[in-house]
Design an enzyme around this catalytic site. Structure first.
Site, short mmCIF file in Angstrom:
data_model
loop_
_atom_site.label_atom_id
_atom_site.label_comp_id
_atom_site.label_asym_id
_atom_site.label_seq_id
_atom_site.Cartn_x
_atom_site.Cartn_y
_atom_site.Cartn_z
CD GLU A 260 -2.86 -1.24 0.10
OE1 GLU A 260 -3.14 -0.19 -0.51
OE2 GLU A 260 -3.31 -2.35 -0.22
CG HIS B 161 -7.29 -1.94 -1.71
ND1 HIS B 161 -6.65 -1.93 -2.93
CD2 HIS B 161 -8.61 -2.01 -1.98
CE1 HIS B 161 -7.55 -1.97 -3.90
NE2 HIS B 161 -8.75 -2.02 -3.34
CG ASP C 132 -5.38 -6.56 -0.88
OD1 ASP C 132 -6.40 -6.94 -0.28
OD2 ASP C 132 -5.27 -5.42 -1.38
#
Length: 237
Positions: free
Chosen positions: A10, A153, A158
């Protein structure tokens, strides 16, 4: 033994070249296509605030990251974890561009210097499902991977989802892996051979309805590929 690392990041925004930084790295490990439970996960202090649009995607506040380590503090551990593995990433160009920038700022060689190779599951999905949506969420839906916990997210979540997606995308490789693992010799290691001359197999011909359904399926696949299939398409299907 095949070692693969599923990786996700991220970031504060969309452009490493414009100064955006990595704020989270999540990785899970596969050995011979099985999750080992050995993962790598850090939140990172990027030294800058996330863009508002990025905050809406990952929900990781600037305040939460203030006391987290800088990338350079975990870089050696990160490189050691990845070393010589195949690294599997969804939309690899994005994550690798950010990791290259982080490594550069830490005075270290680029990402490719530390790993065996990088596999991009987005490129794989585009080959398998041309013309379709191939985001991680879309692939989870298509392949029956439960992503109900993914409201925002997150790199580790993920990566775990992508591991399931990757296994499903490459399911046809299982037979090859079994053959490699067993190898020659012994009850534990050999795949039994069959003498086809002694087998009596009943042949069940397809019905007219099944043949028609098959022809329709081939036509749809040909259409989705833009006419690139190698089999002839029945004009009256």
């Amino acid at each position: 033994m095949s070692r693969q690392i599923i990786l996700d990041t991220e970031t504060t925004g969309l452009s490493a070249d414009a100064g955006d930084r990595v704020i989270e790295i999540g990785c899970v490990e596969l050995l011979n296509r099985k999750l080992t439970g050995r993962h790598f996960h850090y939140y990172l202090n990027p030294g800058r605030d996330s863009h508002e649009d990025a905050l809406k995607v990952h929900g990781i506040s600037n305040e939460f990251l203030r006391d987290k380590p800088r990338f350079e503090a975990v870089a050696a551990e990160f490189i050691d974890y990845l070393r010589d593995a195949e690294v599997i990433i969804h939309n690899a160009a994005f994550d690798v561009s950010f990791l290259n920038k982080e490594l550069e700022l830490a005075g270290l060689p680029p990402f490719a210097a530390h790993v065996e190779r990088v596999t991009d599951t987005l490129a794989m999905a585009k080959e398998l499902y041309p013309g379709k949506r191939n985001s991680l969420d879309a692939l989870c839906d298509r392949l029956g991977v439960d992503n109900s916990s993914r409201t925002l997210h997150g790199a580790l979540l993920d990566a775990e989802l992508l591991a399931d997606v990757y296994i499903n995308l490459t399911r046809g490789q299982d037979a090859l892996l079994i053959a490699e693992e067993t190898g020659p010799g012994g009850a534990e290691g050999s795949v039994p051979s069959l003498d086809l001359r002694t087998l009596s197999l009943r042949v069940l011909p397809a019905s007219e309805a099944e043949l028609q359904a098959h022809a329709l399926l081939l036509r749809d696949i040909d259409k989705a590929s833009g006419g690139k299939t190698v089999w002839p398409i029945a004009k009256n299907a």
